[in-house]
Each structure stands twice: as C-alpha cells, then as structure tokens.
Design a protein around this motif. Sequence first.
Motif, PDB file in Angstrom:
ATOM      1  N   ASP A   1      -7.043  -0.856  -5.382  1.00 20.13           N
ATOM      2  CA  ASP A   1      -8.093  -0.446  -4.491  1.00 20.13           C
ATOM      3  C   ASP A   1      -7.744   1.100  -3.824  1.00 20.13           C
ATOM      4  OD1 ASP A   1      -8.693  -3.939  -3.489  1.00 20.13           O
ATOM      5  OD2 ASP A   1      -9.552  -2.550  -5.193  1.00 20.13           O
ATOM      6  N   THR A   2      -8.581   1.605  -3.727  1.00 21.36           N
ATOM      7  CA  THR A   2      -8.449   3.103  -3.335  1.00 21.36           C
ATOM      8  C   THR A   2      -9.261   3.428  -1.952  1.00 21.36           C
ATOM      9  OG1 THR A   2      -9.927   4.209  -4.907  1.00 21.36           O
ATOM     10  CG2 THR A   2      -7.469   3.975  -5.386  1.00 21.36           C
ATOM     11  N   TYR A   3      -8.691   4.318  -1.268  1.00 27.34           N
ATOM     12  CA  TYR A   3      -9.622   4.979  -0.101  1.00 27.34           C
ATOM     13  C   TYR A   3      -9.372   6.557  -0.128  1.00 27.34           C
ATOM     14  CZ  TYR A   3     -10.401   6.449   4.753  1.00 27.34           C
ATOM     15  OH  TYR A   3     -11.011   7.369   5.726  1.00 27.34           O
ATOM     16  N   TYR A   4     -10.505   7.200   0.210  1.00 30.04           N
ATOM     17  CA  TYR A   4     -10.233   8.451   0.452  1.00 30.04           C
ATOM     18  C   TYR A   4     -10.916   9.188   1.833  1.00 30.04           C
ATOM     19  CZ  TYR A   4      -9.003   8.487  -4.675  1.00 30.04           C
ATOM     20  OH  TYR A   4      -8.513   8.381  -5.783  1.00 30.04           O
TER      21      TYR A   4
ATOM     22  N   ALA B   1      -5.479  10.016   1.348  1.00 28.61           N
ATOM     23  CA  ALA B   1      -5.759   8.738   0.285  1.00 28.61           C
ATOM     24  C   ALA B   1      -4.811   7.694   0.498  1.00 28.61           C
ATOM     25  CB  ALA B   1      -5.894   9.419  -0.984  1.00 28.61           C
ATOM     26  N   ARG B   2      -5.272   6.588  -0.047  1.00 35.32           N
ATOM     27  CA  ARG B   2      -4.189   5.065   0.082  1.00 35.32           C
ATOM     28  C   ARG B   2      -4.747   4.518  -1.421  1.00 35.32           C
ATOM     29  NH1 ARG B   2      -6.645   3.303   5.263  1.00 35.32           N
ATOM     30  NH2 ARG B   2      -8.301   1.694   4.744  1.00 35.32           N
ATOM     31  N   ILE B   3      -3.756   3.632  -1.855  1.00 34.96           N
ATOM     32  CA  ILE B   3      -4.012   2.910  -2.766  1.00 34.96           C
ATOM     33  C   ILE B   3      -3.255   1.520  -2.904  1.00 34.96           C
ATOM     34  CG2 ILE B   3      -2.349   3.930  -4.212  1.00 34.96           C
ATOM     35  CD1 ILE B   3      -4.199   3.162  -6.619  1.00 34.96           C
TER      36      ILE B   3
ATOM     37  N   THR C   1      -7.441  12.590  -6.467  1.00 34.66           N
ATOM     38  CA  THR C   1      -7.433  11.219  -7.206  1.00 34.66           C
ATOM     39  C   THR C   1      -5.981  10.732  -6.940  1.00 34.66           C
ATOM     40  OG1 THR C   1      -9.120  11.845  -9.005  1.00 34.66           O
ATOM     41  CG2 THR C   1      -7.650   9.811  -9.288  1.00 34.66           C
ATOM     42  N   ILE C   2      -5.972   9.453  -6.162  1.00 33.60           N
ATOM     43  CA  ILE C   2      -4.490   8.868  -6.026  1.00 33.60           C
ATOM     44  C   ILE C   2      -4.645   7.699  -7.133  1.00 33.60           C
ATOM     45  CG2 ILE C   2      -5.570   7.128  -4.376  1.00 33.60           C
ATOM     46  CD1 ILE C   2      -2.813   7.230  -2.987  1.00 33.60           C
ATOM     47  N   SER C   3      -3.557   7.502  -7.660  1.00 38.17           N
ATOM     48  CA  SER C   3      -2.904   6.793  -8.602  1.00 38.17           C
ATOM     49  C   SER C   3      -1.401   6.051  -8.250  1.00 38.17           C
ATOM     50  CB  SER C   3      -3.085   7.246 -10.181  1.00 38.17           C
ATOM     51  OG  SER C   3      -2.288   8.303 -10.251  1.00 38.17           O
ATOM     52  N   ARG C   4      -1.136   5.003  -9.169  1.00 39.12           N
ATOM     53  CA  ARG C   4       0.125   4.573  -9.117  1.00 39.12           C
ATOM     54  C   ARG C   4       0.672   3.888 -10.392  1.00 39.12           C
ATOM     55  NH1 ARG C   4       0.468   0.381  -4.103  1.00 39.12           N
ATOM     56  NH2 ARG C   4       2.446  -0.159  -5.066  1.00 39.12           N
TER      57      ARG C   4
ATOM     58  N   THR D   1       0.741  -1.193  -0.078  1.00 37.20           N
ATOM     59  CA  THR D   1       0.075   0.150   0.086  1.00 37.20           C
ATOM     60  C   THR D   1       1.014   1.523  -0.047  1.00 37.20           C
ATOM     61  OG1 THR D   1      -1.885  -1.096   1.049  1.00 37.20           O
ATOM     62  CG2 THR D   1      -1.833   1.251   1.355  1.00 37.20           C
TER      63      THR D   1
END
Length: 123
Positions: free
Chosen positions: A56-59, A49-51, A68-71, A33
């Motif tokens: 899967d994401t959480y805000y 936020a985490r991914i 918006t989180i991305s990786r 994560t």
Amino acid sequence: QVQLVESGGGLVEAGGSLRLSCVASGRMFNVNTMAWYRQTPGPQRELVARITSGGDTYYADAVKGRFTISRDNAKNLVALQMNSLKPEDTAVYYCRAGVTFSSNYYDGEYDYWGQGTQVTVSS
C-alpha cells in the motif's frame, strides 16, 4: 546494527528523471513501512512517499503522478522513481524504515534513517 544505505541522487535538469534506492541491512525480524522524506534548509522533513510491506502506498500531493515508490521485500529495498522533476524538488532525500526484531507485537517497532542523498534540479 541496522543500516540504511541510499544511492542514486545527483544533478538533473528540470523535466528529467532520477531513481533513488535504499537498502536496509543488519539483523532484523521484519521491515514494515518504508518511506522517503526530503529536507530543504530548515528543521522540517517532509514525507514524500511511503509503502507498507503489503504494497500500500501514499504520496504527498506535490509529487503525485510524478514519483513512484516501490519495494523488494526479499532485498529489504525501497526505490523512488522520480520523473518530471522540478526545481522545487531540490532537497536532501532520506530513507526511513520501521524495523522489528521479533514476532512479539509488544516488543515494538524502531525507526531507522539513511544518511541522505542530495537531489538537485536545475531550471
């Protein structure tokens, strides 16, 4: 030695946008994560936020619909696109990553943090 290097902070007017990036480097088996936290003056860091590695994401409620989180797993990179910024978003933003060094589950996971990047939103 694992390092997390953040970039992209700065000064922006309310309603504007910024994009933060964080790259994890060093000898690692896997990066699990990844997350962004922020801290205003005081001891508490707030999860923004985490991914997960699977996407899967959480805000946090305060940023839903605006951030918006991305990786990119191949680059061990996590980004945070911040739109419709508000003065209350002003903080130092920190990147965090959960890192493993082997495939053995019992070897555990280790947390690493970036140095922080300042985001200032003027009204």
